[in-house]
Motif scaffolding. Sequence first.
Motif, PDB file in Angstrom:
ATOM      1  N   ARG A  46      15.370 -39.323   0.155  1.00 38.01           N
ATOM      2  CA  ARG A  46      14.254 -40.143  -0.338  1.00 38.01           C
ATOM      3  C   ARG A  46      13.124 -39.272  -0.875  1.00 38.01           C
ATOM      4  N   ILE A  47      12.789 -38.238  -0.103  1.00 34.40           N
ATOM      5  CA  ILE A  47      11.677 -37.370  -0.532  1.00 34.40           C
ATOM      6  C   ILE A  47      12.027 -36.666  -1.834  1.00 34.40           C
ATOM      7  N   THR A  48      13.258 -36.198  -1.935  1.00 32.92           N
ATOM      8  CA  THR A  48      13.680 -35.531  -3.167  1.00 32.92           C
ATOM      9  C   THR A  48      13.619 -36.488  -4.353  1.00 32.92           C
ATOM     10  N   ALA A  49      14.125 -37.719  -4.144  1.00 31.60           N
ATOM     11  CA  ALA A  49      14.089 -38.705  -5.227  1.00 31.60           C
ATOM     12  C   ALA A  49      12.649 -39.058  -5.600  1.00 31.60           C
ATOM     13  N   LEU A  50      11.751 -39.137  -4.586  1.00 28.98           N
ATOM     14  CA  LEU A  50      10.338 -39.429  -4.844  1.00 28.98           C
ATOM     15  C   LEU A  50       9.699 -38.316  -5.669  1.00 28.98           C
ATOM     16  N   ARG A  51      10.000 -37.095  -5.323  1.00 28.70           N
ATOM     17  CA  ARG A  51       9.450 -35.947  -6.063  1.00 28.70           C
ATOM     18  C   ARG A  51       9.945 -35.952  -7.509  1.00 28.70           C
ATOM     19  N   VAL A  52      11.235 -36.228  -7.680  1.00 31.19           N
ATOM     20  CA  VAL A  52      11.811 -36.269  -9.038  1.00 31.19           C
ATOM     21  C   VAL A  52      11.177 -37.383  -9.855  1.00 31.19           C
ATOM     22  N   ALA A  53      11.003 -38.576  -9.232  1.00 30.40           N
ATOM     23  CA  ALA A  53      10.405 -39.698  -9.963  1.00 30.40           C
ATOM     24  C   ALA A  53       8.962 -39.385 -10.362  1.00 30.40           C
ATOM     25  N   ALA A  54       8.189 -38.726  -9.456  1.00 33.08           N
ATOM     26  CA  ALA A  54       6.801 -38.369  -9.793  1.00 33.08           C
ATOM     27  C   ALA A  54       6.761 -37.382 -10.962  1.00 33.08           C
ATOM     28  N   GLY A  55       7.643 -36.366 -10.900  1.00 29.71           N
ATOM     29  CA  GLY A  55       7.694 -35.404 -12.012  1.00 29.71           C
ATOM     30  C   GLY A  55       8.124 -36.077 -13.304  1.00 29.71           C
ATOM     31  N   SER A 159      -3.189 -37.193  -8.861  1.00 30.14           N
ATOM     32  CA  SER A 159      -2.551 -38.230  -8.050  1.00 30.14           C
ATOM     33  C   SER A 159      -1.094 -37.861  -7.741  1.00 30.14           C
ATOM     34  N   LEU A 160      -0.432 -37.327  -8.790  1.00 29.04           N
ATOM     35  CA  LEU A 160       0.942 -36.917  -8.561  1.00 29.04           C
ATOM     36  C   LEU A 160       1.016 -35.758  -7.576  1.00 29.04           C
ATOM     37  N   ASP A 161       0.024 -34.842  -7.674  1.00 26.48           N
ATOM     38  CA  ASP A 161      -0.012 -33.741  -6.693  1.00 26.48           C
ATOM     39  C   ASP A 161      -0.219 -34.277  -5.275  1.00 26.48           C
ATOM     40  N   GLU A 162      -1.092 -35.288  -5.140  1.00 24.82           N
ATOM     41  CA  GLU A 162      -1.306 -35.890  -3.821  1.00 24.82           C
ATOM     42  C   GLU A 162      -0.011 -36.524  -3.277  1.00 24.82           C
ATOM     43  N   LEU A 163       0.834 -37.015  -4.192  1.00 24.43           N
ATOM     44  CA  LEU A 163       2.083 -37.619  -3.767  1.00 24.43           C
ATOM     45  C   LEU A 163       3.154 -36.567  -3.491  1.00 24.43           C
ATOM     46  N   ILE A 164       3.159 -35.506  -4.310  1.00 25.71           N
ATOM     47  CA  ILE A 164       4.241 -34.516  -4.210  1.00 25.71           C
ATOM     48  C   ILE A 164       3.996 -33.520  -3.094  1.00 25.71           C
ATOM     49  N   GLN A 170       6.873 -32.466   3.944  1.00 20.34           N
ATOM     50  CA  GLN A 170       7.817 -33.236   4.761  1.00 20.34           C
ATOM     51  C   GLN A 170       9.248 -32.781   4.501  1.00 20.34           C
ATOM     52  N   LEU A 171       9.544 -32.480   3.231  1.00 21.68           N
ATOM     53  CA  LEU A 171      10.889 -32.004   2.891  1.00 21.68           C
ATOM     54  C   LEU A 171      11.182 -30.692   3.590  1.00 21.68           C
ATOM     55  N   ASP A 172      10.186 -29.811   3.632  1.00 18.17           N
ATOM     56  CA  ASP A 172      10.380 -28.533   4.309  1.00 18.17           C
ATOM     57  C   ASP A 172      10.625 -28.749   5.817  1.00 18.17           C
ATOM     58  N   THR A 173       9.868 -29.692   6.418  1.00 17.76           N
ATOM     59  CA  THR A 173      10.053 -29.989   7.839  1.00 17.76           C
ATOM     60  C   THR A 173      11.454 -30.552   8.117  1.00 17.76           C
ATOM     61  N   GLN A 174      11.857 -31.451   7.244  1.00 15.63           N
ATOM     62  CA  GLN A 174      13.175 -32.043   7.434  1.00 15.63           C
ATOM     63  C   GLN A 174      14.283 -31.005   7.284  1.00 15.63           C
ATOM     64  N   LEU A 175      14.139 -30.115   6.325  1.00 22.08           N
ATOM     65  CA  LEU A 175      15.160 -29.088   6.124  1.00 22.08           C
ATOM     66  C   LEU A 175      15.230 -28.153   7.327  1.00 22.08           C
ATOM     67  N   ARG A 176      14.045 -27.813   7.897  1.00 22.81           N
ATOM     68  CA  ARG A 176      14.055 -26.977   9.101  1.00 22.81           C
ATOM     69  C   ARG A 176      14.730 -27.703  10.261  1.00 22.81           C
ATOM     70  N   ALA A 177      14.450 -29.029  10.379  1.00 26.21           N
ATOM     71  CA  ALA A 177      15.084 -29.807  11.448  1.00 26.21           C
ATOM     72  C   ALA A 177      16.599 -29.862  11.250  1.00 26.21           C
ATOM     73  N   LEU A 178      17.027 -30.057   9.992  1.00 28.79           N
ATOM     74  CA  LEU A 178      18.460 -30.062   9.722  1.00 28.79           C
ATOM     75  C   LEU A 178      19.094 -28.728  10.066  1.00 28.79           C
ATOM     76  N   THR A 179      18.405 -27.660   9.737  1.00 33.38           N
ATOM     77  CA  THR A 179      18.930 -26.329  10.061  1.00 33.38           C
ATOM     78  C   THR A 179      19.041 -26.146  11.574  1.00 33.38           C
ATOM     79  N   GLY A 180      18.003 -26.600  12.316  1.00 34.78           N
ATOM     80  CA  GLY A 180      18.037 -26.487  13.774  1.00 34.78           C
ATOM     81  C   GLY A 180      19.151 -27.323  14.382  1.00 34.78           C
TER      82      GLY A 180
END
Length: 499
Positions: A46-55, A159-164, A170-180
């Motif tokens: 979801r976060i990746t798709a949100l970032r792509v849509a904002a860009g 505004s896009l920066d505030e969203l991205i 959050q994406l970085d946190t999730q990736l660290r959690a997935l790695t753990g």
Amino acid sequence: MPTSGSTVTRRALLMLLAAAFALLAIIMMSGWLADSTQQYSRSVSRITALRVAAGTLLSQLQDAEIGQRGYLLTEDRQYLKPYEAAVAAVDATIARLRELVDGDAGELHIVDRLVGLAAAKREELAETIALMGAGRREDSLAIVRTGRGMRLMDDARRSLDELITPADAQLDTQLRALTGQARTSGWVAILGGLFILLVVGGAVWIAVGYTRALMQAQRAIQALNDSLEQRVSERTMELQRANDEIQRFAYIVSHDLRAPLVNVMGFTSEFEAGLASVAADLDRRPADGDDATAAEARRAVAEDMPEAIGFIRTSTTKMDRLINAILALSRQGSRTLNPEPISMQAFLENAVASYRHRAGELRCAIDIAGPLPSLVSDRLALEQVFGNLLDNAIKYLDPARPGRIAIRGRAEAGLLIFEVADNGRGIAAQDHERIFELFRRSGVQDRPGEGIGLAYVRTLVRRLQGDVTVDSVPGQGSIFRISLPKVLALSPEKSAHES
């Protein structure tokens, strides 16, 4: 000390339980990790798709602005193609952003702001393009020179920066959690695998040790059994000789007992005839002149001596029956069995037919619950077995109620089971085995018999390679249950001996 089978079984079961618990823990942990990974994966997606849509939204606004600038500079409508394509795609991108914010209030507020900025930007671009198309170039450029369009784009970027930016964090946190979790899953799998290997190794070690002990025991048993066949043959011959000796002894004893019994019976008849002569002589003499001794003699001849002779005859008759029964048992052991196919339905119908008249006089019904299974056995022995059982069932009916005798049969566990059930007076529990012993009877002795019939039945059934048991409740009735093989198979040695 060698390990016993029960100890090995307990140890193996404990190890298997430990392995099962370990495997269950691995499965549960794997399931939890898989569920967590799936949740993290959805969040990352979801976060990746949100970032792509904002860009994409920022890129579309930039493309629209570039198309506008090119048209304003050249007045060539060819430059409006990027503008038109970007403006047409903005609404779909904004709808995608609304879908991806997933109810998050902060993200939804930013998207609403972006919607407003995008609408204002498209309005500013459309106004300048419309003025240029109307030939009012200076008015169109004047709007551009106000910097309004640049400010709208700067606001959109912020505004896009505030969203991205939070999305990236959050994406970085999730990736660290997935790695753990991946690391945890790996450790769980490694440790669980090692534990299972340890359990399996222990089980193998126990099995190997137990197998060695079994092999040692087998070698010892083999050493003991090297001459087992010879010993068994010798013991069998000894047992057969003892059995033959018992039968000969029973025959001899019965024969030797019969000789004095015949003498007693003969002399009793002579004594009875002599007594009749004495009684006739006394009857011819007048009783008036008898003294006390003569009166006593008359009473003895008329009352005491006939009673004594009656007792003697009763005892000798009973003893004769007992001797005959012993002879029958001894002869039964030496009789050659003759197996033949027998339809038990027809066989028992014929057997019951001979008892129906007697049973009818006693208000007793005899039923055969057919069809009955057939077998290969000795017909004469079966006639004697079922004849004795039917005779006993009729003999011990309860006069308080109409009698009912049922015969049924079935196949069970490779054997044929036949039952003779009655609603007679029943047998006490403590006598269920005693009634199969020679000369032993149960209950009130108000019926004729010597306690031989059921002993004879058990002897015959066992010769037919079967068994007979009884279930009975006093006052309710009895069920005699006979189990027989489908085919009576005589060993060559036994057949030769009986021949």
